[in-house]
Design a protein around this motif. Structure first.
Motif, mmCIF file in Angstrom:
data_model
loop_
_atom_site.group_PDB
_atom_site.id
_atom_site.type_symbol
_atom_site.label_atom_id
_atom_site.label_comp_id
_atom_site.label_asym_id
_atom_site.label_seq_id
_atom_site.Cartn_x
_atom_site.Cartn_y
_atom_site.Cartn_z
ATOM 1 N N GLY A 96 0.835 -1.195 0.000
ATOM 2 C CA GLY A 96 0.000 0.000 0.000
ATOM 3 C C GLY A 96 0.870 1.245 0.000
ATOM 4 N N LEU A 97 0.367 2.279 -0.628
ATOM 5 C CA LEU A 97 1.103 3.555 -0.706
ATOM 6 C C LEU A 97 0.094 4.670 -0.882
ATOM 7 N N VAL A 98 0.231 5.716 -0.100
ATOM 8 C CA VAL A 98 -0.650 6.881 -0.283
ATOM 9 C C VAL A 98 0.057 8.130 0.229
ATOM 10 N N VAL A 99 -0.213 9.234 -0.456
ATOM 11 C CA VAL A 99 0.265 10.555 -0.029
ATOM 12 C C VAL A 99 -0.959 11.436 0.186
ATOM 13 N N GLU A 100 -0.971 12.183 1.261
ATOM 14 C CA GLU A 100 -2.049 13.126 1.580
ATOM 15 C C GLU A 100 -2.358 13.982 0.357
ATOM 16 N N ARG A 104 0.413 16.078 -2.679
ATOM 17 C CA ARG A 104 0.862 15.309 -3.857
ATOM 18 C C ARG A 104 1.650 16.176 -4.837
ATOM 19 N N TYR A 105 2.369 15.527 -5.734
ATOM 20 C CA TYR A 105 3.191 16.199 -6.758
ATOM 21 C C TYR A 105 4.324 17.017 -6.148
ATOM 22 N N ARG A 106 4.807 16.624 -4.973
ATOM 23 C CA ARG A 106 5.949 17.322 -4.366
ATOM 24 C C ARG A 106 7.104 16.365 -4.141
ATOM 25 N N GLY A 107 7.008 15.183 -4.707
ATOM 26 C CA GLY A 107 8.109 14.229 -4.587
ATOM 27 C C GLY A 107 7.998 13.262 -3.415
ATOM 28 N N ILE A 108 6.918 13.383 -2.621
ATOM 29 C CA ILE A 108 6.831 12.557 -1.410
ATOM 30 C C ILE A 108 6.590 11.083 -1.743
ATOM 31 N N GLY A 109 5.724 10.822 -2.731
ATOM 32 C CA GLY A 109 5.496 9.434 -3.134
ATOM 33 C C GLY A 109 6.798 8.797 -3.600
ATOM 34 N N GLY A 110 7.567 9.542 -4.384
ATOM 35 C CA GLY A 110 8.849 9.037 -4.858
ATOM 36 C C GLY A 110 9.813 8.785 -3.703
ATOM 37 N N GLN A 111 9.771 9.669 -2.719
ATOM 38 C CA GLN A 111 10.649 9.521 -1.547
ATOM 39 C C GLN A 111 10.261 8.274 -0.741
ATOM 40 N N ASN A 137 -5.139 4.792 -13.162
ATOM 41 C CA ASN A 137 -4.241 5.246 -14.228
ATOM 42 C C ASN A 137 -3.190 6.244 -13.730
ATOM 43 N N ASP A 138 -3.591 7.109 -12.801
ATOM 44 C CA ASP A 138 -2.646 8.103 -12.270
ATOM 45 C C ASP A 138 -1.475 7.408 -11.585
ATOM 46 N N ALA A 139 -1.817 6.424 -10.753
ATOM 47 C CA ALA A 139 -0.761 5.707 -10.037
ATOM 48 C C ALA A 139 0.142 4.957 -11.016
ATOM 49 N N ARG A 144 5.467 4.152 -13.470
ATOM 50 C CA ARG A 144 6.304 4.112 -14.680
ATOM 51 C C ARG A 144 7.389 5.176 -14.592
ATOM 52 N N ARG A 145 7.014 6.351 -14.071
ATOM 53 C CA ARG A 145 7.980 7.453 -13.920
ATOM 54 C C ARG A 145 9.136 7.021 -13.017
ATOM 55 N N LEU A 146 8.849 6.139 -12.050
ATOM 56 C CA LEU A 146 9.873 5.665 -11.107
ATOM 57 C C LEU A 146 10.628 4.443 -11.632
HETATM 58 C C1 LIG Z 1 0.368 7.740 -6.467
HETATM 59 C C2 LIG Z 1 0.789 8.729 -5.383
HETATM 60 C C3 LIG Z 1 1.316 7.952 -4.174
HETATM 61 C C4 LIG Z 1 1.914 9.625 -5.931
HETATM 62 O O1 LIG Z 1 2.415 10.434 -4.870
HETATM 63 P P1 LIG Z 1 3.089 11.878 -5.163
HETATM 64 O O2 LIG Z 1 3.723 12.318 -3.900
HETATM 65 O O3 LIG Z 1 2.079 12.786 -5.767
HETATM 66 O O4 LIG Z 1 4.169 11.502 -6.269
HETATM 67 P P2 LIG Z 1 5.530 12.293 -6.600
HETATM 68 O O5 LIG Z 1 5.286 13.760 -6.426
HETATM 69 O O6 LIG Z 1 6.658 11.688 -5.817
HETATM 70 O O7 LIG Z 1 5.710 11.939 -8.137
HETATM 71 C C5 LIG Z 1 6.855 11.260 -8.646
HETATM 72 C C6 LIG Z 1 6.828 11.343 -10.139
HETATM 73 O O8 LIG Z 1 5.616 10.726 -10.622
HETATM 74 C C7 LIG Z 1 4.861 11.679 -11.366
HETATM 75 N N1 LIG Z 1 3.449 11.540 -11.050
HETATM 76 C C8 LIG Z 1 2.886 11.561 -9.828
HETATM 77 N N2 LIG Z 1 1.553 11.445 -9.920
HETATM 78 C C9 LIG Z 1 1.299 11.364 -11.260
HETATM 79 C C10 LIG Z 1 0.102 11.254 -12.018
HETATM 80 N N3 LIG Z 1 -1.088 11.202 -11.409
HETATM 81 N N4 LIG Z 1 0.180 11.213 -13.360
HETATM 82 C C11 LIG Z 1 1.386 11.290 -13.973
HETATM 83 N N5 LIG Z 1 2.567 11.397 -13.315
HETATM 84 C C12 LIG Z 1 2.516 11.437 -11.973
HETATM 85 C C13 LIG Z 1 5.330 13.022 -10.861
HETATM 86 O O9 LIG Z 1 5.109 14.039 -11.816
HETATM 87 C C14 LIG Z 1 6.779 12.770 -10.621
HETATM 88 O O10 LIG Z 1 7.512 12.843 -11.836
HETATM 89 P P3 LIG Z 1 8.740 13.885 -11.994
HETATM 90 O O11 LIG Z 1 9.831 13.319 -11.136
HETATM 91 O O12 LIG Z 1 9.028 13.866 -13.443
HETATM 92 O O13 LIG Z 1 8.238 15.200 -11.488
HETATM 93 C C15 LIG Z 1 -0.384 9.649 -4.973
HETATM 94 O O14 LIG Z 1 -0.931 10.239 -6.123
HETATM 95 C C16 LIG Z 1 -1.496 8.934 -4.215
HETATM 96 O O15 LIG Z 1 -1.432 8.808 -2.980
HETATM 97 N N6 LIG Z 1 -2.551 8.479 -4.928
HETATM 98 C C17 LIG Z 1 -3.719 7.846 -4.294
HETATM 99 C C18 LIG Z 1 -3.410 6.469 -3.750
HETATM 100 C C19 LIG Z 1 -2.832 5.542 -4.805
HETATM 101 O O16 LIG Z 1 -3.278 5.495 -5.942
HETATM 102 N N7 LIG Z 1 -1.820 4.765 -4.369
HETATM 103 C C20 LIG Z 1 -1.196 3.784 -5.215
HETATM 104 C C21 LIG Z 1 -2.034 2.558 -5.228
HETATM 105 S S1 LIG Z 1 -1.304 1.222 -6.169
#
Ligand SMILES: CC(C)(COP(=O)(O)OP(=O)(O)OC[C@H]1O[C@@H](n2cnc3c(N)ncnc32)[C@H](O)[C@@H]1OP(=O)(O)O)[C@@H](O)C(=O)NCCC(=O)NCCS
Length: 161
Positions: A96-100, A104-111, A137-139, A144-146
């Protein structure tokens, strides 16, 4: 804040614009982890999360890592575990993975993912895998970006026991 007990290496996430630290979750994180679980699509009470978190904290084959902002707020979590299988070598899996939402879009998910990868490497794993619902699709774009590649689609079967 610095990363705690080697859970993550500073600088691993190049897109990280936010000053958050990644550390192991503790029992006191349960209520915030529960709120974030709701944003993940799995609503749960703090009590239920507290019970599950306690079991994972006691499990040497799994960990929950949280992202903590400067003001102490927990703004994301990742659950990762190792899997001992017969049909292939042991590997690690993101459960499981989630960011508040507001963070989002601040690098925390990547971290968080970088920290989970470090944990998996330290367990001796050379492969990290995860399953993501086909509708997320967003996830998928995020993974893929990672550097993760989609490999196959499966059907999840369940039965109430
Ligand atoms: C998926 C999720 C964890 C991403 O967290 P985040 O902190 O926004 O991600 P980051 O800011 O670290 O993004 C890392 C890279 O992915 C890209 N990215 C993040 N969300 C994206 C999206 N929805 N569509 C396209 N690219 C995306 C970012 O642009 C970034 O690329 P960059 O390095 O070129 O800038 C967050 O959107 C989330 O909690 N979603 C809801 C729960 C979920 O779907 N969890 C995964 C279940 S399998």
């Amino acid at each position: 804040l610095n990363d705690v007990d080697g859970a993550a290496q500073p600088g691993r996430s190049s897109s990280c614009a936010t000053d958050v630290a990644v550390r192991r979750a503790v029992a006191a994180d349960a209520s915030t982890v529960a709120v974030l679980s709701g944003q993940f699509g799995y609503p749960a009470t703090g009590e239920a999360i507290g019970r599950r978190l306690a079991a994972i904290i006691d499990d040497p084959d799994a960990t929950v890592l949280v992202a903590q902002a400067r003001d102490g707020a927990v703004v994301g979590w990742v659950h990762v575990r190792t899997l001992q299988l017969l049909q292939r070598d042991a590997c690690a899996e993101i459960c499981g993975l989630v960011v508040e939402e507001a963070w989002r879009y601040r690098g925390i998910g990547g971290q968080l993912m970088a920290a989970a990868e470090d944990w998996a490497r330290r367990q001796g794993m050379s492969l990290l895998r995860l399953r993501s619902n086909v509708v997320r699709n967003d996830a998928h774009a995020f993974y893929r970006r990672l550097g993760y590649a989609g490999s196959k689609t499966s059907v999840l079967f369940t039965k109430t026991l």
